[in-house]
Structure formats: C-alpha cells, structure tokens
Design a protein around this motif. Structure first.
Motif, PDB file in Angstrom:
ATOM      1  N   ASP A 287     -14.720   2.615   0.975  1.00 25.43           N
ATOM      2  CA  ASP A 287     -14.532   1.604  -0.060  1.00 25.43           C
ATOM      3  C   ASP A 287     -13.031   1.435  -0.311  1.00 25.43           C
ATOM      4  O   ASP A 287     -12.332   2.399  -0.665  1.00 25.43           O
ATOM      5  N   GLU A 288     -12.528   0.225  -0.127  1.00 27.05           N
ATOM      6  CA  GLU A 288     -11.091  -0.001  -0.266  1.00 27.05           C
ATOM      7  C   GLU A 288     -10.597   0.200  -1.695  1.00 27.05           C
ATOM      8  O   GLU A 288      -9.411   0.414  -1.917  1.00 27.05           O
ATOM      9  N   ARG A 289     -11.485   0.156  -2.664  1.00 28.81           N
ATOM     10  CA  ARG A 289     -11.085   0.382  -4.057  1.00 28.81           C
ATOM     11  C   ARG A 289     -10.912   1.869  -4.365  1.00 28.81           C
ATOM     12  O   ARG A 289     -10.250   2.227  -5.346  1.00 28.81           O
ATOM     13  N   VAL A 290     -11.483   2.733  -3.538  1.00 32.32           N
ATOM     14  CA  VAL A 290     -11.468   4.173  -3.809  1.00 32.32           C
ATOM     15  C   VAL A 290     -10.702   4.945  -2.744  1.00 32.32           C
ATOM     16  O   VAL A 290     -10.200   6.046  -3.009  1.00 32.32           O
TER      17      VAL A 290
ATOM     18  N   ASN B 253       0.825  -1.209   0.000  1.00 33.88           N
ATOM     19  CA  ASN B 253       0.000   0.000   0.000  1.00 33.88           C
ATOM     20  C   ASN B 253       0.858   1.257   0.000  1.00 33.88           C
ATOM     21  O   ASN B 253       0.520   2.260  -0.651  1.00 33.88           O
TER      22      ASN B 253
ATOM     23  N   TRP C  94      -7.123   6.237  -3.535  1.00 26.25           N
ATOM     24  CA  TRP C  94      -7.142   7.312  -4.526  1.00 26.25           C
ATOM     25  C   TRP C  94      -7.640   8.613  -3.901  1.00 26.25           C
ATOM     26  O   TRP C  94      -7.159   9.700  -4.256  1.00 26.25           O
TER      27      TRP C  94
END
Length: 225
Positions: A169-172, A89, A175
C-alpha cells in the motif's frame, strides 16, 4: 663596633642561547603528503570529474561509445515528473526517519544515563539491532510485513482487524520502511548521545545548580544537595 650590611646579591641575567634548528626545505614536505594526495585524487577527485564529464554525454553502461550532449541530460531530468516524484519521496523519507532518530535515541540515552535499572540489558537491547547486517534485517521485517501469513497481519486477523499492506500500500509503505530504518540504526545515535552525556563535566552541573537550575533525579552523577 662595626656593623656589616648584607646587601642582596643579584645574579647576572643569563641569556639563553637559542637552539639551532636544522632547516628543512619546505618542498620536502610534499613527499609526506604525496601518498595521501595520490589516493585522494584517485578515489575522490577523479571519480567526481569523470562523473561530471559522463553527465554531459550520452554514455551508457551497456555500450562503449558516447557523444557529447551538453546539458541535455539535466534538461531531460528536470522535465521528467518521475524525477521530481523520486526527489519528493526522498525528502519525505528523510523527514519521517531523521526526526525519530534524534528524539528516540536521545530519550533512550537519557533513560540509561539517569540510572535505569539493568543498564547492561538496556544498552545491549538498544544497540544490538545496529549490529545486524542488512540481509538479516530485510529477512526478519519482510516476514513481519508479509500480507498473507506475516506475524503482524496474522495478529491483526486474530483480533478481527483488517490486514494492512505494509509494503504494497503506497500510503503505508514509506512509513514501514522508515520504521525499519529507525529500529535498525537508532542504536548508533543512542551510543553517541550516551557518550556525550557521560562526558559532561561535574562542574557544569554545579554551576547550573548555583544559577538556580532545576535538579531532578539523575541530573548529575552525584545526588543533588
């Protein structure tokens, strides 16, 4: 009738007398370095050495006693999947934040350098976020990213677009954090690039033009011929 010839008179060479310099013992210079060496050892060398020693023990911040465990801590860290996940990460965050910090800041500096109208306003706008403390940045963007009543999700809801979990949300989430980091710190890089562009000598532009380099609007402080 006699003629006199004026022969050139050459002055006798004057030998410069070497100046005498007071000899200063080399060991006396240590007293000038002593304050720096003291603080360097106290705040840099000693913490590094002590930290390395602590890594070889089972020392805990909650207890005073410790035992020597050798490389046990390193072995446990290298075999822990959470450590590798955190390292991944960190690398991912560095990549998605460092590239925009270079590209965006250079583009901002070039726009101001080429004579963009209202330069004082652009300079203030680009550099102002860098002056904000981390508490203010966290509060402002925390409100923007809030799921239920945040400004961004509220605007998306009015447009009929599904809300996004910007921080949940771990996908966002990564970012989103990278976006805030770039917005907050890009002003410092912008200032560095702008200073570097303004310090380029004019003769380099003239040499480039003589070598056939292209010359667009604002490529140098003076208009191209």
């Amino acid at each position: 009738m006699t003629t006199t010839t004026n022969a050139p008179v050459t002055a006798a060479p004057v030998h410069a007398t070497p100046r005498t310099r007071a000899r200063v013992p080399a060991r006396s210079g240590i007293w000038f370095l002593a304050p720096y060496l003291f603080f360097f050892a106290l705040f840099l060398v000693w913490p590094i050495v002590y930290g390395l020693w602590m890594s070889l023990t089972d020392r805990s911040l909650a207890s005073t006693g410790s035992e020597f465990v050798g490389l046990g801590n390193y072995t446990q860290a290298l075999t822990d999947p959470d450590m590798w996940s955190a390292l991944g990460n960190t690398v991912f965050f560095t990549l998605i934040s460092s590239v925009p910090l270079v590209v965006v800041s250079f583009a901002m500096a070039y726009l101001v350098y080429t004579g963009l109208k209202g330069q004082w306003l652009w300079r203030l706008t680009f550099f102002a976020p860098f002056l904000l403390p981390v508490s203010v940045v966290t509060a402002v963007w925390g409100f923007l990213f809030t799921n239920d009543f945040g400004l961004i999700n509220g605007s998306l809801d009015r447009l009929g677009i599904a809300q996004v979990g910007w921080l949940s949300d771990e996908r966002v989430a990564m970012w989103s954090i990278a976006l805030v980091t770039v917005w907050w710190t890009v002003g410092f890089n912008f200032l560095l690039y702008l200073s570097a562009l303004q310090n380029i000598p004019d003769h380099l532009y003239e040499a480039a033009q003589l070598d056939g380099a292209g010359c667009g609007a604002g490529c140098s402080p003076s208009p191209c011929p």
